[in-house]
Each structure stands twice: as C-alpha cells, then as structure tokens.
Design a protein around this motif. Structure first.
Motif, PDB file in Angstrom:
ATOM      1  N   GLU A  85       7.039   8.145  -1.685  1.00 39.07           N
ATOM      2  CA  GLU A  85       6.359   6.924  -2.131  1.00 39.07           C
ATOM      3  C   GLU A  85       5.439   7.224  -3.306  1.00 39.07           C
ATOM      4  O   GLU A  85       5.513   6.594  -4.357  1.00 39.07           O
ATOM      5  CB  GLU A  85       5.542   6.327  -0.975  1.00 39.07           C
ATOM      6  CG  GLU A  85       4.722   5.108  -1.360  1.00 39.07           C
ATOM      7  CD  GLU A  85       5.601   3.907  -1.650  1.00 39.07           C
ATOM      8  OE1 GLU A  85       6.231   3.409  -0.717  1.00 39.07           O
ATOM      9  OE2 GLU A  85       5.661   3.469  -2.830  1.00 39.07           O
ATOM     10  N   TYR A 125      -0.860  11.282   6.856  1.00 41.18           N
ATOM     11  CA  TYR A 125      -0.713  10.079   6.029  1.00 41.18           C
ATOM     12  C   TYR A 125      -1.294  10.308   4.637  1.00 41.18           C
ATOM     13  O   TYR A 125      -0.643  10.059   3.628  1.00 41.18           O
ATOM     14  CB  TYR A 125      -1.413   8.896   6.714  1.00 41.18           C
ATOM     15  CG  TYR A 125      -1.170   7.548   6.080  1.00 41.18           C
ATOM     16  CD1 TYR A 125       0.062   6.925   6.197  1.00 41.18           C
ATOM     17  CD2 TYR A 125      -2.178   6.899   5.376  1.00 41.18           C
ATOM     18  CE1 TYR A 125       0.298   5.672   5.626  1.00 41.18           C
ATOM     19  CE2 TYR A 125      -1.955   5.646   4.811  1.00 41.18           C
ATOM     20  CZ  TYR A 125      -0.725   5.040   4.936  1.00 41.18           C
ATOM     21  OH  TYR A 125      -0.505   3.797   4.370  1.00 41.18           O
ATOM     22  N   ARG A 129       0.745  11.949   1.020  1.00 45.01           N
ATOM     23  CA  ARG A 129       0.711  11.056  -0.143  1.00 45.01           C
ATOM     24  C   ARG A 129       0.091  11.789  -1.325  1.00 45.01           C
ATOM     25  O   ARG A 129       0.558  11.672  -2.463  1.00 45.01           O
ATOM     26  CB  ARG A 129      -0.071   9.782   0.196  1.00 45.01           C
ATOM     27  CG  ARG A 129       0.670   8.866   1.179  1.00 45.01           C
ATOM     28  CD  ARG A 129      -0.189   7.690   1.591  1.00 45.01           C
ATOM     29  NE  ARG A 129      -0.551   6.848   0.460  1.00 45.01           N
ATOM     30  CZ  ARG A 129      -1.593   6.022   0.430  1.00 45.01           C
ATOM     31  NH1 ARG A 129      -2.375   5.924   1.499  1.00 45.01           N
ATOM     32  NH2 ARG A 129      -1.857   5.301  -0.637  1.00 45.01           N
ATOM     33  N   ASP A 191      -2.096   1.644  -4.654  1.00 46.18           N
ATOM     34  CA  ASP A 191      -2.562   0.539  -3.832  1.00 46.18           C
ATOM     35  C   ASP A 191      -1.423   0.205  -2.854  1.00 46.18           C
ATOM     36  O   ASP A 191      -0.269   0.091  -3.282  1.00 46.18           O
ATOM     37  CB  ASP A 191      -2.860  -0.665  -4.733  1.00 46.18           C
ATOM     38  CG  ASP A 191      -3.403  -1.817  -3.917  1.00 46.18           C
ATOM     39  OD1 ASP A 191      -4.610  -2.074  -4.032  1.00 46.18           O
ATOM     40  OD2 ASP A 191      -2.630  -2.439  -3.163  1.00 46.18           O
ATOM     41  N   PRO A 192      -1.735   0.068  -1.555  1.00 49.23           N
ATOM     42  CA  PRO A 192      -0.665  -0.209  -0.593  1.00 49.23           C
ATOM     43  C   PRO A 192       0.185  -1.427  -0.965  1.00 49.23           C
ATOM     44  O   PRO A 192       1.358  -1.507  -0.586  1.00 49.23           O
ATOM     45  CB  PRO A 192      -1.417  -0.438   0.718  1.00 49.23           C
ATOM     46  CG  PRO A 192      -2.656   0.384   0.581  1.00 49.23           C
ATOM     47  CD  PRO A 192      -3.034   0.296  -0.883  1.00 49.23           C
ATOM     48  N   PHE A 195       3.480  -0.435  -2.546  1.00 46.07           N
ATOM     49  CA  PHE A 195       4.437   0.432  -1.837  1.00 46.07           C
ATOM     50  C   PHE A 195       5.850  -0.122  -1.934  1.00 46.07           C
ATOM     51  O   PHE A 195       6.081  -1.326  -1.784  1.00 46.07           O
ATOM     52  CB  PHE A 195       4.060   0.563  -0.354  1.00 46.07           C
ATOM     53  CG  PHE A 195       2.860   1.430  -0.088  1.00 46.07           C
ATOM     54  CD1 PHE A 195       2.397   2.350  -1.029  1.00 46.07           C
ATOM     55  CD2 PHE A 195       2.199   1.356   1.129  1.00 46.07           C
ATOM     56  CE1 PHE A 195       1.300   3.162  -0.765  1.00 46.07           C
ATOM     57  CE2 PHE A 195       1.098   2.161   1.413  1.00 46.07           C
ATOM     58  CZ  PHE A 195       0.646   3.059   0.459  1.00 46.07           C
ATOM     59  N   ARG A 613      -1.624   0.665   9.670  1.00 49.11           N
ATOM     60  CA  ARG A 613      -0.621   0.587   8.605  1.00 49.11           C
ATOM     61  C   ARG A 613       0.671   1.236   9.055  1.00 49.11           C
ATOM     62  O   ARG A 613       0.648   2.288   9.671  1.00 49.11           O
ATOM     63  CB  ARG A 613      -1.120   1.337   7.366  1.00 49.11           C
ATOM     64  CG  ARG A 613      -2.026   0.531   6.503  1.00 49.11           C
ATOM     65  CD  ARG A 613      -2.205   1.200   5.147  1.00 49.11           C
ATOM     66  NE  ARG A 613      -3.377   0.650   4.483  1.00 49.11           N
ATOM     67  CZ  ARG A 613      -3.404  -0.554   3.914  1.00 49.11           C
ATOM     68  NH1 ARG A 613      -2.327  -1.320   3.914  1.00 49.11           N
ATOM     69  NH2 ARG A 613      -4.504  -0.978   3.353  1.00 49.11           N
ATOM     70  N   THR A 674      -4.318  -3.370   8.184  1.00 46.55           N
ATOM     71  CA  THR A 674      -4.702  -2.454   7.119  1.00 46.55           C
ATOM     72  C   THR A 674      -5.563  -1.313   7.679  1.00 46.55           C
ATOM     73  O   THR A 674      -6.159  -0.553   6.932  1.00 46.55           O
ATOM     74  CB  THR A 674      -5.494  -3.194   6.014  1.00 46.55           C
ATOM     75  OG1 THR A 674      -6.607  -3.852   6.627  1.00 46.55           O
ATOM     76  CG2 THR A 674      -4.627  -4.223   5.317  1.00 46.55           C
TER      77      THR A 674
END
Lengths: 709, 153
Positions: A85, A125, A129, A191-192, A195, A613, A674
């Motif tokens: 991601e 997590y 990332r 920023d989610p 995604f 999340r 979130t």
C-alpha cells in the motif's frame, strides 16, 4: 503475485549471490552475513529497519519479507498489503518470502519472533507501512534526481514514478539509483482515505498454491539423505523409560536406526510407513511416575473444590457482601481440549558439525532457534530455522516438544531427520487448553437491577507452564482469569478471585486462550442473571455497558442485523453473547433449533465485529467464520479426558469435530472504524459458544454448565 | 514391483505391497499434495481418485490399486472439473491454512463428475467426511456451487 515456499527461498539466496548488483534497495541477504546484516539494520534506537522487510528487483518484482508464520490466518496477505500500500506497488508484482530468524523480525508485541495472540496486524500496522513508505520516498528521490525536478512534482502509482511532462519510470529501473540514497527514518504515510489496497478485499496471495497441492508445509520438507522418524512417546506426562526391546523393530527391512531420547524412542527409516511399522514393533516399558493415577474425575473435583474457598483477588470494586434481594449462583466447567491441527506435528532437523538447520511449521521460530542452540551447544547464529507453511496452529505450534525431539534424534542419528507424529501421538501430545471451573454469585435488588457479582476461577496457570513467569504476581494468572477479570460490565460491586490448581497436565495456549472458556462462563451466567431479573438478554447487557460504546455498538449492530425480537420459525430460538479481547469487540447472536436427539442444530450466527481499521475485510470475515467453527466444534463435541494418567482419546473417530453439514450460516458485519487495528484471529471465537448455550436455554429452559453440550 | 497409472503415467513402486498409497505417493514418488491427517480414513485429507472414485489413500494399500488409475491433486489442473474447482476455490478465497484443501477439492471433483448440479444435501453427503479445522466449510459449499455454475454455463 505469488508466495515462495522455503525451497524457493533457498534458490533465491543462491541466485542473489550470483546476481550481485542486479538487486537493489539493500538487503540482498548474502548467505554468509545475513544475520549480521539484518541485525545491523535493527540497531537499538533506529526503531525501524525498512530494508529487512522489502526487496525490489531490477525486473520490478517486489518481494515482501515476513517474519510471521502463516497458519491460515492470512498474515502473509496482511503484511504484504501493508508494505505494498505505502510503496504504491503494482500488486501483481508483489510476492511474499518467509524470513529467517533475526531480531529484525521480532514481533513488536512479544519481543521475540513468534506469531500468536492475534498480534500480527496490531504489532505491524505502522512498521510495515513505514517500510513501504521509506522505499517509495527513495524511489521518488531517485527519479526526481534523474529528471532534474523536485520530488514534489513526482507521484507514484502501480509500481511507477510519474514526473512532469509525461516522464515515467518503473520501480525496477530506479532501484540502482535508489539503493545509493539514505533510508528516510520518518517517511510520510498515506492518508487512509487514499488507500487502494488496505480495507479492500483482495484475494490472498497464498491461495493459488493451496489449491494445487504445491504449498510447502512442514510435513512436505525434503532434504538429501532424509530419514523419517516415528516415536513411542511417554504414555503419561513425566513417565520414564524402564526398558526398550528394539529387536523386532530392527528386524523390519528398511528400519535404519532406533534412537532413544529422554522424550521416548524413535524408529528411523527411509519413509513414514516403515518407520511406523518399526515403531509399532518396539517394546518399551515405562515407569508412569506420580501422574499414573490421574483421572478426569479427580481433576474436576480439585477444580470445583477450589472454588468453594476464597482465592487470590484479581479485581475488587465496591463490596460484594452488600445486601441483595435475590441471589443467583452457578458453577460452570470446561474440559481440556486438543488443538487437533490438520497437519500432525512434525519437524525436520539436521544437526551437523558446527551448525544446525531446522525446517518446521512453527509459531515460534525465534524461541525455537534458541532451544535448538541450547540442545546442540551451538551459538544461535549457527542454527537456521526455516519456517514452512503451518497446517493450522491455534497456539499448539508455539510449543517446543516437536522441535526438541527432532533435534535430539538428528543429533543422535547423525542424519537429517523428519519427525512425524501420528495423529494419535498428536492427540496425546500433552499440550491442551486447560480444564477450568468458575463459581459465580450475583445479587439483584428488589427491582431486578444488578447489584453485585462474584466470580471464583479455578484453573492451572498458563504463564508458569509457558515459562513466562516463575511465580504469579499477586497470585493471579492473567490467562486464567481473562474474559472475567477484565469484564466491561459495570456491576457496582464486583469481585473476581483466582485459585491456582495444578493437576499435573500443564496448560497451553489454545485459540483465544482464557477467553475460550471464560467468555462462555460469564456470558452464559449473565444470561442467567438477566432471566432471574426478568429482563431481555440484549437490554440487560446494554444496561451494564452504558460507558462502553464500542462493545455496546457491536451488541446493537448484531441485534439489529439479526432482527432481535422479531418472530422466528417454529422451534428456532436466539441467544446472544459478547466479548472484548485482543483489542477487538465482537457480539454474536445464534439461532438454534433443538434436534430430536436433544442436540442443538445451530442454523445461523450473526456476528458484529469492531476491530478498528481493517486491512482486508474478506480475511476478517473468514477469520470470524473460522473462529466460530472452531468454537462450536469444541462446544458440540470436544473433550480430552484422562484415565490412569493416559489420554482416553486417540484420533478423529473418538475426538469428533464439526463437519460441513453442521456448519451454520454465518453473517459477519464489520463496524466502520478509524480506531487502531485490533486482532482478528481469535476474537471471533469466545462468544460463539455462549450465544448457542443461551439459545438452548431459550429453547429448553435448561442451562448448559459443562461442555461439550 | 507394483505398477499403477498415476495421473495418466505408468509408475513402478518398490515399496512393500502393504504400504498405503498415501506414503508411496509422498515418500517414494514425491507427490506431496496428498496430505496425511489421521491414518484411519477419518478426515479426508488424503483423498485421491482410484478409477475415478474418491478414495482414502491412507488406508488403501498399493497392492489394492495395482494396475488401476490413480489421480491426485497435482493433476487437477488438467481436467475441466478440476480447473473449474480450482478457479472457484481461488475466486471464493476458500483456503485458510490450506492443509485439508487437496482432499476437499478431490472429494468435490468426484461429486461434480457424478452430479453436475449438486444441492446442499448432495454437498453435505459428499463432503461431510472431509474435515477442515479452519472452518472453511461455507466457502467450500459456495465454491462447489460456483464451479458447478461455470461448468454448466
């Protein structure tokens, strides 16, 4: 995308050494110094070693390196998704490689390289990332320099960097330049809302190899000169060998060696069948030792007796001796359970002069490396552990018994040895979810409002059996009381006590650990209290959860989705249960009909899950579905019992498990959130059993206070 | 030497005649897709086809299958039912640990060969002797129906 097996990894190591320069972004893992190199990357204080988790080839192939064990929970998919991601990788070019043992791959929540406790996503997590984001920034910087533009004028998508004026380069073209740049320590995360992979439902990367027979499990390991070992194991924990007559075994053509170790006697042959015939021809006499008279009846009595006396105080709020108008008391009991992983326990060990190699379906490659080092007298860096796919884990494969035995046998035999447990050896392997008893007393006022709750838990101490502690802080074993001691129900007066009882069978981790029995106990008992109060089971729980929005949220969602209170077909009844564990919140409603044989038929389970999340909603659905099946199987059928110190069950004929025709329909509803990610491998399990038990009460008016049903 | 047809090719086995087909496949021939689960025909992990019929390789001796046609998971991509099932298994993301899935697919392939449109009861009957500890049963059911639909399309 694909998943490499352990053999492919070895091929890669040879290939990378030959192709120096072709591979980039650091971490080419040369055979000789990879331990040192990875260790250097994880120097204390750096806090983040992106290179240990990621490699990009000149071809553009992205390899994510994962130190966690894939046992069905989808961790390979999860870790690859997190890296890909932030890297903005082309998903089709992503493959997964199993890591060697190195502290760079320590589970941040354990401080060792091990998989369990629903920790993978919670612990990785952000680090994973960051690993992807750091590589992305380096690739962008390389492209920007090459094009003479600012990095802010470049963007990334599907494995390419795009610049102004239509400039574009694939990651593979940039790796040589990128690998010369410093690794950013605090890369910017997406920023989610941006995604593209996380929160979506991509197909798992390990699936293709698992539908054509090519996935490499521990039992499939092949090395040159390999012998297969089958053992006579101790019939009673702690039993000692008195005599061995191996003449008949050695007379069987194909039997190569008979090796005695403290754990038993192994017969070695070219293949399993000959080794098994040899094993069955051995005559081993044992001294049973002090546990030779152990029985399940005796254990049950010990546990129940222990709850009649005050125990160590795990929690005390208010005063449970306050006067009440009505008292409800009940004693709940859960049996010992086997994990019964579909892949029988096995390990291939090769102890050589100055080094050792182990191929194992293990949940604890880190601690298991240390164990092999101890047994062989080798420094840990001379012990390579290759983690294969695990044919189920559920906590069982964190135990070291199969690693120890195979290492000792290989050492004695001077050959590479694959130790395979028969199913009977596996079932009688002495690693079980412990039996446990809880005695509850609840008090209601004259209006039926809950006033007090006392719980006395009696169970063996897992923290001591696992070697995490040598004595219990304040007398409390956390795993023994979890699910009760940390309950979120707001009783004004609440007391939880624990009595440590050690009948001699050491307890072990089993999917969802203490919650597996304690949530059954508390949620079935809360239902009893609700009934005594004349309250609806959902409303009664809600009234005790006014300050617990996430737990009440899943309760409300499950009730809404199942249509709690709506009419059901004749003979079908509902039960509800909730749990908070491993950082997640779950509510389940079971719809049950009683069969003519008096056995419940679970028709449907509706689950609501708040696990923060999401990384992959499909994996969440499947984990919850699978955990429900695992829990229901235990509730309906499973029980390990002892007589004369011996396990009475042996195989799937006398340890039955849930089958396809008994699997309920399962609906899983995920709460959009979130919040930080919670665990998901285990939280789906604990509430399934009490939801069914409470539905049985609704159907029959009878409380099921011992399992199996 | 015992001779049989494995996935369309003749193979010779040097193992003793009482050796279960499972161990001849795995240890002598290197066909490790067929799995050992229980050794007593109680879990279905070792399911292969013998002359087209689903058979538990852990309790079937090589002597009993001499001269017969044995098909394993490794050959499932070479027939239309196997291909449809494997594609459906991937579309439905059926496997978790994956260990039982070879046996599941072999049982499902035998089902679809004799019953192209199985209903839930047919699936129960054909699949109830294949255990899955990860609880993928609902996905297995969905994938069998999915494969049946693609085969009849």
């Amino acid at each position: 995308m694909s998943t490499n097996s352990y053999t492919t990894r070895r091929d890669f190591l040879k290939g990378s050494a030959a192709a120096t320069g072709a591979l980039v972004i650091g971490f080419t893992l040369p055979m000789t110094s990879r331990f040192a190199q990875a260790a250097a990357a994880a120097t204390p204080g750096a806090g983040f070693a992106p290179n240990a988790f990621l490699r990009i080839a000149a071809s553009g192939q992205v390899t994510v390196i994962c130190g966690l064990s894939e046992m069905g929970q989808g961790v390979h998919m999860g870790i690859a998704s997190l890296v890909a991601e932030e890297l903005d990788a082309d998903w089709k070019s992503v493959q997964l490689e199993q890591a060697p043992v190195d502290k760079a791959y320590n589970n941040p929540l354990f401080g060792m390289q091990a998989t369990g406790g629903s920790t993978a996503i919670r612990g990785h997590y952000e680090p994973m990332r960051k690993a992807g984001a750091a590589a992305r920034e380096m690739l962008v910087a390389a492209a920007a320099t090459q094009w003479g533009v600012g990095a802010d004028r470049c963007r990334t998508q599907d494995g390419r960097v795009m610049g102004p004026d239509g400039k574009s380069a694939g990651y593979g073209e940039l790796v040589a330049a990128a690998s010369k740049l410093p690794v950013p320590q605090n890369p910017t995360l997406k920023d989610p809302g941006d995604f593209r992979i996380l929160g979506k439902g991509l197909t798992r990367i390990d699936t293709p190899s698992k539908v054509n027979g090519s996935a490499g499990f521990g039992i499939d390991v092949k090395v040159p000169g390999l012998l297969t070992a089958v053992m006579v194991h101790a019939p009673v924990p702690g039993a000692k060998i008195v005599s061995v007559d191996d003449a008949a075994a050695k007379a069987i053509p194909g039997v190569k060696q008979v090796v005695q170790i403290p754990q038993g006697v192994a017969v070695l042959a070219d293949g399993y069948w000959t080794a098994l015939k040899g094993r069955d021809a051995l005559v081993v006499k044992w001294d049973d030792g002090p546990l030779g008279s152990l029985s399940s009846e005796g254990i049950s009595k010990l546990l129940i007796d222990a709850t009649t006396k005050p125990g160590a105080v795990a929690r005390n709020e208010g005063d449970v001796s306050v006067a009440v108008a009505k008292t409800i008391e009940a004693v709940y009991e859960a049996p010992y359970l086997a994990h019964a992983c579909m892949e029988p326990m096995n390990c291939t060990a090769w102890v050589r002069a100055g080094e050792a190699e182990v191929w194992a379906p293990t949940q604890g490659p880190g601690p298991h490396q240390g164990i092999v080092a101890q047994l062989t007298g080798l420094p840990p860096e001379k012990v390579q552990v290759h983690t294969t796919y695990l044919g189920g884990g559920f906590g069982r494969r964190f135990a070291p018994d199969f690693i120890i035995a195979s290492t000792l046998i290989s050492k004695a035999a001077g050959a590479p040895v694959k130790l395979v447990y028969t199913r009977e050896d596996d079932m009688r392997g002495w690693y079980y979810r412990p039996a446990s008893v809880t005695r509850f007393t609840a008090g209601l006022d004259k209006d039926g409002n809950p006033v007090s709750l006392t719980a006395r838990v009696a169970s063996p101490a897992l923290s001591i059996a696992a070697g995490f502690a040598t004595e219990l802080p304040k007398g409390i074993d956390e795993a023994a009381v979890e699910g009760i001691g940390d309950m979120l129900y707001a009783f004004p007066n609440l007391r939880v006590e624990y009595a440590r009882v050690e009948p001699g069978i050491p307890p072990w981790f089993w999917r969802s650990v203490g919650h597996s029995q304690n949530v059954y106990f508390i949620e079935a008992f809360i239902d009893e209290v609700a009934a005594a109060a004349g309250k609806d089971p959902v409303e009664f729980r809600r009234s005790l959860l006014s300050k617990q929005p996430r737990l009440r949220g899943v309760l409300d969602l499950a009730a809404q989705k199942v249509g709690w209170g709506s009419p059901l077909p004749q003979g079908v009844h509902r039960g509800v249960a909730i749990t908070t564990c491993f950082g997640s919140f779950v509510a389940q409603v079971a719809e049950v009909a009683m069969g003519a044989n008096g056995k419940p038929r679970v028709q449907r389970i509706v689950a609501a899950v708040d696990c923060g999340r999401t990384v992959n909603p499909d994996v969440i659905h499947r984990q919850v579905e699978g955990a429900i099946a695992y829990g229901l199987s235990a509730a309906m059928y499973e029980k390990i019992t002892f007589k004369n110190g011996r396990v009475e069950q042996s195989n799937f004929n006398d340890y039955p498990m849930l089958r396809i025709d008994e699997m309920p329909k399962v609906e899983v509803h995920i709460v959009p959130s979130t919040e930080a990610p919670g665990g998901i491998g285990e939280p789906g399990l604990p509430a399934a059993t009490p939801a069914v038990i409470n539905a049985i009460f609704a159907a029959t008016g009878k409380r099921v206070r011992t399992l199996p049903i | 030497m015992i001779s049989l047809s494995l996935n369309g090719k003749t193979v010779q086995l040097s193992a003793t005649p009482d050796t279960p087909l499972l161990w001849a496949l795995r240890d002598e021939l290197g066909y490790t897709g067929t799995k050992f689960g229980c050794g007593i025909a109680a879990c279905g992990s070792c399911t292969v086809h013998v002359d087209g019929k689903p058979t538990r390789a852990c309790v079937t001796t090589i002597e009993a299958v001499a001269g017969k046609q044995v098909t394993t998971i490794e050959a499932m991509d070479s027939n239309h039912i196997g291909q449809a099932l494997q594609a459906a298994w991937i579309r439905n993301d059926v496997p978790q640990c994956g260990y039982c899935q070879s046996g599941q697919i072999m049982s499902a392939a035998a089902l679809l060969a004799r019953n192209p449109k199985p209903n839930d009861a047919d699936i129960d009957e054909a699949m109830r002797r294949n255990l899955c500890r990860c609880g993928t049963y609902n996905r297995i059911r969905a994938a069998i129906k999915d494969a049946a639909a693609t085969l009849s399309a």
